[in-house]
Design a protein around this motif. Structure first.
Motif, PDB file in Angstrom:
ATOM      1  N   GLU A 175       8.127  13.291  -4.331  1.00  0.00           N
ATOM      2  CA  GLU A 175       9.419  13.747  -4.854  1.00  0.00           C
ATOM      3  C   GLU A 175      10.279  12.577  -5.339  1.00  0.00           C
ATOM      4  O   GLU A 175      11.037  12.710  -6.298  1.00  0.00           O
ATOM      5  CB  GLU A 175      10.179  14.543  -3.784  1.00  0.00           C
ATOM      6  CG  GLU A 175       9.556  15.889  -3.470  1.00  0.00           C
ATOM      7  CD  GLU A 175      10.423  16.685  -2.509  1.00  0.00           C
ATOM      8  OE1 GLU A 175      11.572  16.249  -2.233  1.00  0.00           O
ATOM      9  OE2 GLU A 175       9.951  17.729  -2.037  1.00  0.00           O
ATOM     10  N   LYS A 176      10.176  11.469  -4.646  1.00  0.00           N
ATOM     11  CA  LYS A 176      10.935  10.271  -5.016  1.00  0.00           C
ATOM     12  C   LYS A 176       9.948   9.099  -5.109  1.00  0.00           C
ATOM     13  O   LYS A 176       9.925   8.231  -4.235  1.00  0.00           O
ATOM     14  CB  LYS A 176      12.048   9.986  -4.000  1.00  0.00           C
ATOM     15  CG  LYS A 176      13.073  11.104  -3.872  1.00  0.00           C
ATOM     16  CD  LYS A 176      14.237  10.724  -2.993  1.00  0.00           C
ATOM     17  CE  LYS A 176      13.839  10.610  -1.531  1.00  0.00           C
ATOM     18  NZ  LYS A 176      13.478  11.895  -0.924  1.00  0.00           N
ATOM     19  N   PRO A 177       9.128   9.075  -6.163  1.00  0.00           N
ATOM     20  CA  PRO A 177       8.057   8.070  -6.249  1.00  0.00           C
ATOM     21  C   PRO A 177       8.581   6.640  -6.381  1.00  0.00           C
ATOM     22  O   PRO A 177       9.592   6.386  -7.033  1.00  0.00           O
ATOM     23  CB  PRO A 177       7.271   8.488  -7.490  1.00  0.00           C
ATOM     24  CG  PRO A 177       8.233   9.304  -8.295  1.00  0.00           C
ATOM     25  CD  PRO A 177       9.133   9.987  -7.307  1.00  0.00           C
ATOM     26  N   VAL A 178       7.856   5.740  -5.744  1.00  0.00           N
ATOM     27  CA  VAL A 178       8.186   4.315  -5.766  1.00  0.00           C
ATOM     28  C   VAL A 178       6.949   3.538  -6.195  1.00  0.00           C
ATOM     29  O   VAL A 178       5.843   3.809  -5.736  1.00  0.00           O
ATOM     30  CB  VAL A 178       8.654   3.827  -4.376  1.00  0.00           C
ATOM     31  CG1 VAL A 178       8.852   2.319  -4.369  1.00  0.00           C
ATOM     32  CG2 VAL A 178       9.934   4.538  -3.960  1.00  0.00           C
ATOM     33  N   GLN A 179       7.157   2.559  -7.085  1.00  0.00           N
ATOM     34  CA  GLN A 179       6.099   1.655  -7.524  1.00  0.00           C
ATOM     35  C   GLN A 179       6.503   0.226  -7.174  1.00  0.00           C
ATOM     36  O   GLN A 179       7.681  -0.123  -7.291  1.00  0.00           O
ATOM     37  CB  GLN A 179       5.885   1.774  -9.041  1.00  0.00           C
ATOM     38  CG  GLN A 179       5.561   3.178  -9.482  1.00  0.00           C
ATOM     39  CD  GLN A 179       5.653   3.391 -10.989  1.00  0.00           C
ATOM     40  OE1 GLN A 179       4.927   4.200 -11.522  1.00  0.00           O
ATOM     41  NE2 GLN A 179       6.535   2.703 -11.666  1.00  0.00           N
ATOM     42  N   VAL A 180       5.531  -0.589  -6.779  1.00  0.00           N
ATOM     43  CA  VAL A 180       5.830  -1.973  -6.426  1.00  0.00           C
ATOM     44  C   VAL A 180       4.874  -2.903  -7.169  1.00  0.00           C
ATOM     45  O   VAL A 180       3.661  -2.666  -7.208  1.00  0.00           O
ATOM     46  CB  VAL A 180       5.705  -2.224  -4.904  1.00  0.00           C
ATOM     47  CG1 VAL A 180       6.106  -3.665  -4.576  1.00  0.00           C
ATOM     48  CG2 VAL A 180       6.564  -1.239  -4.114  1.00  0.00           C
ATOM     49  N   ILE A 181       5.443  -3.945  -7.756  1.00  0.00           N
ATOM     50  CA  ILE A 181       4.660  -4.967  -8.452  1.00  0.00           C
ATOM     51  C   ILE A 181       4.998  -6.319  -7.837  1.00  0.00           C
ATOM     52  O   ILE A 181       6.178  -6.656  -7.676  1.00  0.00           O
ATOM     53  CB  ILE A 181       4.985  -5.000  -9.958  1.00  0.00           C
ATOM     54  CG1 ILE A 181       4.688  -3.642 -10.612  1.00  0.00           C
ATOM     55  CG2 ILE A 181       4.203  -6.106 -10.669  1.00  0.00           C
ATOM     56  CD1 ILE A 181       5.232  -3.524 -12.036  1.00  0.00           C
ATOM     57  N   TRP A 182       3.943  -7.076  -7.495  1.00  0.00           N
ATOM     58  CA  TRP A 182       4.131  -8.453  -7.032  1.00  0.00           C
ATOM     59  C   TRP A 182       3.567  -9.416  -8.070  1.00  0.00           C
ATOM     60  O   TRP A 182       2.588  -9.108  -8.752  1.00  0.00           O
ATOM     61  CB  TRP A 182       3.375  -8.697  -5.733  1.00  0.00           C
ATOM     62  CG  TRP A 182       3.920  -8.039  -4.507  1.00  0.00           C
ATOM     63  CD1 TRP A 182       4.878  -8.514  -3.665  1.00  0.00           C
ATOM     64  CD2 TRP A 182       3.491  -6.787  -3.933  1.00  0.00           C
ATOM     65  NE1 TRP A 182       5.080  -7.655  -2.621  1.00  0.00           N
ATOM     66  CE2 TRP A 182       4.244  -6.581  -2.759  1.00  0.00           C
ATOM     67  CE3 TRP A 182       2.544  -5.825  -4.311  1.00  0.00           C
ATOM     68  CZ2 TRP A 182       4.080  -5.459  -1.950  1.00  0.00           C
ATOM     69  CZ3 TRP A 182       2.372  -4.705  -3.514  1.00  0.00           C
ATOM     70  CH2 TRP A 182       3.135  -4.519  -2.357  1.00  0.00           C
ATOM     71  N   ALA A 183       4.190 -10.588  -8.176  1.00  0.00           N
ATOM     72  CA  ALA A 183       3.656 -11.644  -9.038  1.00  0.00           C
ATOM     73  C   ALA A 183       4.205 -12.972  -8.551  1.00  0.00           C
ATOM     74  O   ALA A 183       5.293 -13.039  -7.967  1.00  0.00           O
ATOM     75  CB  ALA A 183       4.034 -11.418 -10.500  1.00  0.00           C
ATOM     76  N   GLY A 184       3.469 -14.040  -8.807  1.00  0.00           N
ATOM     77  CA  GLY A 184       3.944 -15.368  -8.430  1.00  0.00           C
ATOM     78  C   GLY A 184       2.793 -16.324  -8.249  1.00  0.00           C
ATOM     79  O   GLY A 184       1.649 -15.922  -8.044  1.00  0.00           O
TER      80      GLY A 184
END
Length: 548
Positions: free
Chosen positions: A376-385
């Motif tokens: 219902e409240k989708p979350v996406q996470v991206i890491w970089a470094g």
């Protein structure tokens, strides 16, 4: 020191308040994606400074190093984990100045250092001079000194400081000399020793300290440095004793603080931390705070800027969706995952180091997985470094995130974290996540450029954030824990507060109160500009350091 053989060429008549001639030394500069001579925040900061100095018509030049292999190219192994690759670089846009100086390294008194110029019109910076020992006539070892930024070999690192410091100072002398010599971090410390012997006074030397981290405040055996040529000549035992601390060591930061007329920390909080760190050492200069900043013209998206100026919230929202799609095309290219431009997108992206805690979201994996699996409240996470290539702990964190993200379609770890990807992430994120252990992030500037581009900072209250934050009005700030507690307890405290903030404030605001979210976005842009732009910073350096 009298000015001579004046070859100091500026592309403009310097503005009256910026007329003093300043030579700015830095081990790295992030100027443009195509000039691979930087690793992270120190370089990004220095690059923005050079751009704003040009825009303000300051009488300033940059002195840096021409790294043959740069820092490293970030690539993947077969299982998608981190691989470091070193590729020789060539830059046909740099001009061979014909200026060649010599420095003494160890037992070799005639190591040649050649200066290459980056003209102002190339990337919109002040004139910059990059030093190389890859010069005909040098022996093989001497030619390799400028191969790798932050080389892991101790003797090479010492040699790099001598080349930047003494070689750089001699190049400035060949250009006619400067009124002020500014060391950005202690890497170029030999410059101050050489200049002192040449009659340059303390009033002409200023210093910026960038970090409370031990690795950023180099400390080496004084007698060893003396044998290596670090001081520009061999110091007598009596002279050396005056420079040493801790039973025979030279601390680059302490020595620079003693040799400079005035020094600065890079945020108000860091000013408090730095003064406390170094207060027990006699003879150090005053340490003031000049908060780091970034160049608005270079980093801010033009369409977001126009929409902010006209207060057009709808245009910012629609532009943000376009920018998210561009970022997600890169995500798909690298990982094969399709991300949703309507979903809340959290980005954690900066230099990988243990204290920055890239993996804090995974502290309670069960709670985190429940959060990212909410349909219902989708979350996406991206890491970089980029981790330092010899920092195996940081590399392990990077690889742990890679392995963890494989099992989740809405998690991704990207490689190639340089200027272009950094910009893409800032433009395409909804949330810019910042999770260092408190007091250990001296400034941290990535959140500034994220805020310029309509990304909302979610952060611990460290570095520059205390000067910016209006909690729940321009960002979301986590409660402050006790930084003197054991690391595990600090991490637990911050992780639980991060989950609470995301679950109770950030995610509900994004989905259920879009008007409030856009208000926070707009306020974030308004509060970061102009206070955290490098035009303000570059002006402060003249007002508070150079002209006093």
């Amino acid at each position: 020191m009298s000015l001579k053989k004046d070859k100091w060429e500026m592309p403009y008549k310097p503005a009256k308040e910026f007329k003093k001639r300043v030579a700015y030394f830095s081990m790295e500069f992030a100027i443009h994606q195509d000039l691979h001579i930087y690793s992270g925040g120190l370089g990004f900061l220095a690059g923005s400074h050079m751009r704003s100095a040009y825009e303000l018509k300051q009488n300033l030049i940059g002195i840096g190093m021409l790294w043959k292999f740069g820092y490293y190219d970030q690539q993947r192994n077969e299982d998608q984990t981190l691989s470091t690759n070193f590729v020789e670089r060539q830059y046909d846009f740099l001009e061979d100045t014909g200026i060649e100086v010599e420095v003494q390294l160890h037992d070799n008194p005639h190591v040649k250092v050649r200066a290459y110029k980056l003209k102002p019109e190339t990337f919109g910076t002040v004139p910059m001079y990059f030093l190389s020992t890859d010069v005909e006539g040098n022996d093989h070892l001497s030619r390799t000194i400028t191969n790798h930024l932050y080389d892991a070999n101790e003797l090479t690192r010492i040699s790099q400081s001598i080349v930047l410091g003494i070689g750089g100072a001699k190049v400035v002398e060949a250009l006619g000399g400067a009124d002020i010599y500014h060391l950005n971090e202690g890497h170029g410390l030999p410059a101050f020793y050489h200049l002192r012997d040449q009659g340059v006074t303390k009033e002409q030397m200023v210093f910026t300290t960038h970090t409370p981290e031990k690795a950023g405040n180099e400390e080496r055996d004084g007698r060893h440095l003396n044998r290596c040529g670090f001081f520009g000549r061999v110091l007598s035992n009596e002279e050396l004793q005056k420079e040493m601390i801790h039973g025979g060591m030279i601390n680059y930061t302490i020595s620079a603080l003693r040799l400079a007329k005035i020094s600065n920390a890079v945020s108000k909080l860091h000013g408090v931390v730095a003064n406390d760190m170094w207060k027990g050492y006699h003879g150090i200069s005053k340490i003031i705070a000049i908060t780091n900043a970034q160049n608005q013209k270079f980093w801010q998206d033009d369409k977001i800027k126009k929409a902010w100026e006209t207060k057009d919230v709808d245009k910012i929202s629609s532009r943000k969706k376009e920018l998210k799609r561009k970022l997600f095309a890169e995500v798909e290219k690298q990982t094969g995952k399709k991300m949703d431009p309507d979903a809340l997108t959290i980005v954690w992206a900066r230099r990988f180091a243990g204290y920055k805690r890239a993996d804090l979201l995974l502290f309670d994996q069960e709670r985190f997985i429940k959060m990212i699996n909410d349909t219902e409240k989708p979350v996406q996470v991206i890491w970089a470094g980029k981790p330092y290539p010899m920092d195996y702990y940081a590399i392990d964190i990077f690889n742990h995130l890679v392995r963890f993200s494989k099992d989740h379609k809405n998690l991704a770890v990207l490689i190639g974290y340089e200027i272009e990807l950094s910009r893409m992430l800032k433009l395409g994120s909804d949330v810019w996540l910042n999770t260092p252990r408190i007091t250990r992030e001296a400034s941290g500037t990535s959140g500034m450029t994220a805020a310029m581009n309509a990304s909302v900072n979610v952060s611990v209250n460290d570095g520059w954030i205390p000067e910016f934050e209006k909690n729940k009005k321009n960002c979301f700030v986590l409660p402050e824990g006790d930084f003197q507690k054991p690391v595990w307890e600090q991490d637990e405290f911050d992780a639980l507060n991060l989950y609470d903030s995301l679950e109770k404030d950030v995610i509900p605001t994004y989905y259920k109160k879009p008007a409030t979210w856009q208000k926070i976005v707009m306020q974030g842009i308004s509060d970061v500009i102009p206070e955290f732009t490098s035009r303000r910073m570059a002006t402060d350096y003249y007002k508070k350091m150079y002209n006093i």
